[in-house]
Design an enzyme around this catalytic site. Structure first.
Site, PDB file in Angstrom:
ATOM      1  N   ASP A  52     -76.436 -37.170 -83.077  1.00  0.00           N
ATOM      2  CA  ASP A  52     -76.834 -38.257 -83.974  1.00  0.00           C
ATOM      3  C   ASP A  52     -77.227 -39.515 -83.198  1.00  0.00           C
ATOM      4  O   ASP A  52     -76.995 -39.620 -81.987  1.00  0.00           O
ATOM      5  CB  ASP A  52     -75.687 -38.594 -84.930  1.00  0.00           C
ATOM      6  CG  ASP A  52     -75.420 -37.496 -85.936  1.00  0.00           C
ATOM      7  OD1 ASP A  52     -76.350 -36.706 -86.215  1.00  0.00           O
ATOM      8  OD2 ASP A  52     -74.289 -37.424 -86.444  1.00  0.00           O
ATOM      9  N   TYR A 110     -66.994 -31.423 -76.578  1.00  0.00           N
ATOM     10  CA  TYR A 110     -67.265 -32.822 -76.899  1.00  0.00           C
ATOM     11  C   TYR A 110     -66.086 -33.683 -76.459  1.00  0.00           C
ATOM     12  O   TYR A 110     -64.931 -33.226 -76.444  1.00  0.00           O
ATOM     13  CB  TYR A 110     -67.454 -33.008 -78.403  1.00  0.00           C
ATOM     14  CG  TYR A 110     -68.809 -32.640 -78.929  1.00  0.00           C
ATOM     15  CD1 TYR A 110     -69.849 -33.577 -78.953  1.00  0.00           C
ATOM     16  CD2 TYR A 110     -69.063 -31.369 -79.421  1.00  0.00           C
ATOM     17  CE1 TYR A 110     -71.094 -33.242 -79.460  1.00  0.00           C
ATOM     18  CE2 TYR A 110     -70.315 -31.025 -79.924  1.00  0.00           C
ATOM     19  CZ  TYR A 110     -71.324 -31.970 -79.942  1.00  0.00           C
ATOM     20  OH  TYR A 110     -72.554 -31.629 -80.436  1.00  0.00           O
TER      21      TYR A 110
END
Length: 254
Positions: A52, A110
């Site tokens: 994003d 992540y």
């Protein structure tokens, strides 16, 4: 025809995410433009997944197909010469024609990085999320342990998720303290829209004492977004690495 695999690092602050879109600065589009400048061929690169707006990456992976005989050993340097310093191709390698950076991904890691200092940081303000109250890392780790395994992560996805199933498998969930930084590391076979940022927000609530570690188990079972913590800001999130079976990269099992 050649298939080229890229390993890419970027700082997401100035970009509207990975995905190519008109009238918005994006990482995919910038790399495609740079490749065309170098090879004189228009290409479409396929990322291992979208990040994003504001999200960073140390190890995004993408691939593209091309007819050009441009030397592979010079490709990373040449592409980088056409990019802003906020995007770097770390490695370019020729792989099997069947290799697909998204479909053949085995697992992703992540990290969500929290600045847990009193006053925050000027230097790393765009790459860490500031929480001035002292976090209890031990309780955060206790809660994170409940995430390991295969679960329905409906409580940890934002509306707008396109995935048909909310079931994912988390292989590792670690909460590490590094001086004044708290790092949440998650490795899994896939992640839902905003899943890591919502998990991080929930762990912060637990670290602050607003929720107890065992509540993480209840939140998972509830399958209700309202039960989890808030979605933390994008600028603390990093795609660390994407892992593949080497046989699939070489084409031995394709």
């Amino acid at each position: 025809m050649r298939n080229i695999k890229l390993t890419i690092e970027y700082e997401g602050k100035e970009y509207n995410g990975w995905q190519k879109q008109p009238n918005h600065l994006n990482i995919q589009g910038e790399i495609e433009r740079a490749i065309q400048s170098v090879t004189r061929e228009k290409v479409e690169i396929i990322g291992s997944g979208r990040t994003d707006a504001g999200v960073h990456a140390f190890g995004q992976v993408a691939n593209f197909k091309i007819e050009s005989e441009f030397p592979i050993e010079k490709m990373a340097t040449a592409i980088n010469s056409q990019l802003k310093k906020s995007i770097r191709v770390l490695k370019a390698e020729e792989v099997s024609l069947e290799f697909h950076s998204r479909y053949h991904c085995h697992q992703k890691t992540y990290a969500y990085i929290i600045d847990n200092s009193d006053q925050g940081t000027a230097i790393y303000r765009n790459t860490t999320y500031h929480v001035p109250q002292l976090l209890n890392v031990e309780k955060m780790q206790e809660a994170a342990n409940y995430l390991i395994g295969e679960h329905d992560f409906s409580s940890f996805k934002s509306s707008g998720t396109s995935s048909k199933s909310s079931v994912r498998t988390i292989y590792q969930a670690q909460v590490l303290k590094e001086q004044t930084r708290v790092v949440i590391m998650l490795t899994g076979n896939g992640f839902l829209y905003n899943m890591v940022r919502i998990i991080a927000g929930t762990l912060v609530e637990i670290g602050l004492g607003n929720k107890q570690p065992k509540e993480m188990q209840d939140i998972l079972k509830a399958k209700d977004r309202k039960k989890a913590g808030k979605t933390l800001a994008a600028h603390g999130l990093f795609l660390m690495k994407v892992d593949y079976d080497e046989n699939k990269i070489s084409g031995k099992e394709l």
